[in-house]
Design a protein around this motif. Structure first.
Motif, PDB file in Angstrom:
ATOM      1  N   TYR A   1      -5.967   3.025 -11.400  1.00 17.01           N
ATOM      2  CA  TYR A   1      -6.151   2.972  -9.945  1.00 17.01           C
ATOM      3  C   TYR A   1      -7.530   2.377  -9.642  1.00 17.01           C
TER       4      TYR A   1
ATOM      5  N   GLN B   1       0.855  -1.204   0.000  1.00 14.64           N
ATOM      6  CA  GLN B   1       0.000   0.000   0.000  1.00 14.64           C
ATOM      7  C   GLN B   1       0.890   1.254   0.000  1.00 14.64           C
TER       8      GLN B   1
ATOM      9  N   LYS C   1      -0.316  12.903  -0.123  1.00 20.91           N
ATOM     10  CA  LYS C   1       0.890  12.533  -0.868  1.00 20.91           C
ATOM     11  C   LYS C   1       1.960  13.607  -0.696  1.00 20.91           C
TER      12      LYS C   1
ATOM     13  N   PHE D   1       6.141   4.878  -6.542  1.00 13.93           N
ATOM     14  CA  PHE D   1       6.080   3.445  -6.822  1.00 13.93           C
ATOM     15  C   PHE D   1       7.121   3.045  -7.854  1.00 13.93           C
TER      16      PHE D   1
HETATM   17  N1  GLN Z   1      -3.096   5.176  -3.139  1.00 15.64           N
HETATM   18  C1  GLN Z   1      -2.565   4.103  -2.370  1.00 15.64           C
HETATM   19  C2  GLN Z   1      -1.867   3.088  -3.260  1.00 15.64           C
HETATM   20  O1  GLN Z   1      -1.909   3.182  -4.432  1.00 15.64           O
HETATM   21  C3  GLN Z   1      -3.579   3.316  -1.627  1.00 15.64           C
HETATM   22  C4  GLN Z   1      -4.666   4.028  -0.932  1.00 15.64           C
HETATM   23  C5  GLN Z   1      -5.641   3.034  -0.409  1.00 15.64           C
HETATM   24  O2  GLN Z   1      -5.281   2.059   0.225  1.00 15.64           O
HETATM   25  N2  GLN Z   1      -6.862   3.232  -0.728  1.00 15.64           N
HETATM   26  O3  GLN Z   1      -1.317   2.177  -2.735  1.00 15.64           O
END
Ligand code: GLN
Length: 385
Positions: A125, A37, A236, A320
């Motif tokens: 996403y 996460q 963020k 990421f």
């Molecule tokens: N945005 C975060 C991710 O991509 C996760 C947020 C969430 O757990 N909803 O890991």
């Protein structure tokens, strides 16, 4: 509790628990290092925390206006003008939200009607599609082109028709870390010019961008901005994902519809945090230095795993890093992510979770918003694979 025995028609029959919760739970159960996460495992600024404290003690603990407090909206307007040359009215065109997710949900709910088509770029996403479907919209998928995860605009163009209500974009991109170029934005402008299409631009990683890339916000392109909801995240930018605070910008007519939904979804968001952020945001360094802060982390993580069997294409943005494990095993990414968590002790996110079809590119997503010590420990394990 006795069982509920009534008829139930699930509105989201194929949806389970989000992959982020699943992997974080698995990491906790197996005491694995959690790079799944996306959230920082280091503290936010103590100054920001003490500002919150100060405002709570001052008694600012009741509802804020549903649009968000004016000083925060004014500060955001100034930032947008400064960074992107875009003029947004704090009164009519800016709204504070319960994180990026609420902004996305409310924007989709506000404008997508039954049967409307929404073009989304995959991998996407995980909150996009359920929001579209709950409104009776139809997601229309376009896949990013590997290896650089670029958008084929001809493909997008072919999919646009009378039913296209919205196009969703995300830059810097979760999970690939790809960033859109100025040319991408021009192509989007050409496709949407003269149509009724609304753009939803997810820019929550706006400041987390590397190697001298410039963030191409829709706000830089007046012809895009005039039809866009633009979504940002305080979590963020200020290492406060648990505060669930973000904001959305949109031209007045779109914002008026957005607010009709937002006011009944959450009404407003956390008041003392809004005051604290309004003060803290005035310090530009905090966000202007975020890119180099995370670039160092990305580079450090990559350096540490250089000797491993994973194939690495450095992320251009976001926190990421995707790693290709095709040189290690042919297992499905979901199975490998679970095994890596249980047996090796590092949790990641299988990227198939970001596709609607069974697509398995043998890629896992690792979050490097972690202390160097955590990255070192994780890398040591990953090098043993
Ligand atoms: N945005 C975060 C991710 O991509 C996760 C947020 C969430 O757990 N909803 O890991």
């Amino acid at each position: 509790m006795p069982k509920y025995t009534g008829t139930l028609h699930s509105k989201l029959p194929t949806v389970g628990t989000t992959i982020f919760t699943v992997m974080s739970q698995l990491a906790a159960e197996h005491n694995a290092i959690n790079l799944s996460q996306g959230f920082p495992n280091f503290e936010c600024s103590p100054e920001l925390v003490s500002l919150v404290n100060q405002y709570m003690k001052k008694g600012l603990n009741q509802y804020s206006p549903m649009q968000g407090i004016m000083p925060l909206r004014e500060t955001i307007a100034a930032k947008m003008q400064d960074l992107y040359g875009a003029i947004y009215s704090p009164d009519k065109e800016i709204n504070i939200t319960a994180g990026g997710t609420e902004a996305i949900y409310a924007a989709i709910t506000a404008v997508v009607n039954e049967g409307d088509e929404v073009i989304i770029i995959e991998p996407a996403y995980d909150c996009y599609v359920p929001a579209i479907e709950l409104s009776g919209g139809i997601p229309i998928y376009v896949k990013l082109k590997e290896p650089d995860y670029t958008i084929d605009w001809n493909e997008v163009k072919k999919l646009v028709n009378q039913r296209t209500r919205m196009i969703m974009i995300n830059t810097p991109h979760n999970p690939t870390g790809a960033v859109m170029s100025a040319n991408d934005m021009k192509m989007l402008e050409n496709i949407t010019d003269g149509t009724d299409i609304v753009i939803l631009s997810d820019e929550v990683y706006e400041h987390i961008i590397f190697d001298n890339h410039k963030h191409q916000s829709v706000c830089l392109f007046p012809k895009l901005a005039e039809r866009s909801f633009v979504v940002f995240s305080f979590g963020k930018t200020y290492h406060t994902t648990g505060w669930k605070m973000g904001y959305v910008l949109a031209p007045e007519r779109l914002m008026a519809e957005f607010r009709k939904v937002h006011q009944f979804l959450v009404f407003c968001v956390n008041t003392p945090l809004q005051y604290a952020l309004a003060d803290y945001m005035k310090n530009k360094d905090a966000y202007m230095q975020l890119g180099s802060f995370y670039q160092e982390k990305r580079d450090y993580f990559i350096k540490l795993i250089k000797g491993s069997k994973f194939k690495i294409t450095p992320a251009a943005g976001s926190y990421f890093q995707m790693l290709d494990y095709s040189g290690i095993t042919q297992e499905k990414d979901t199975e490998y992510a679970i095994r890596l968590t249980k047996e090796i002790g590092v949790a990641s996110v299988p990227t198939s979770a970001f596709y609607h079809e069974a697509i398995d590119n043998k890629q896992l997503r690792f979050c490097f918003a972690k202390t160097n010590e955590t990255l070192e420990k994780a890398a040591e394990k990953l090098c043993k694979v």
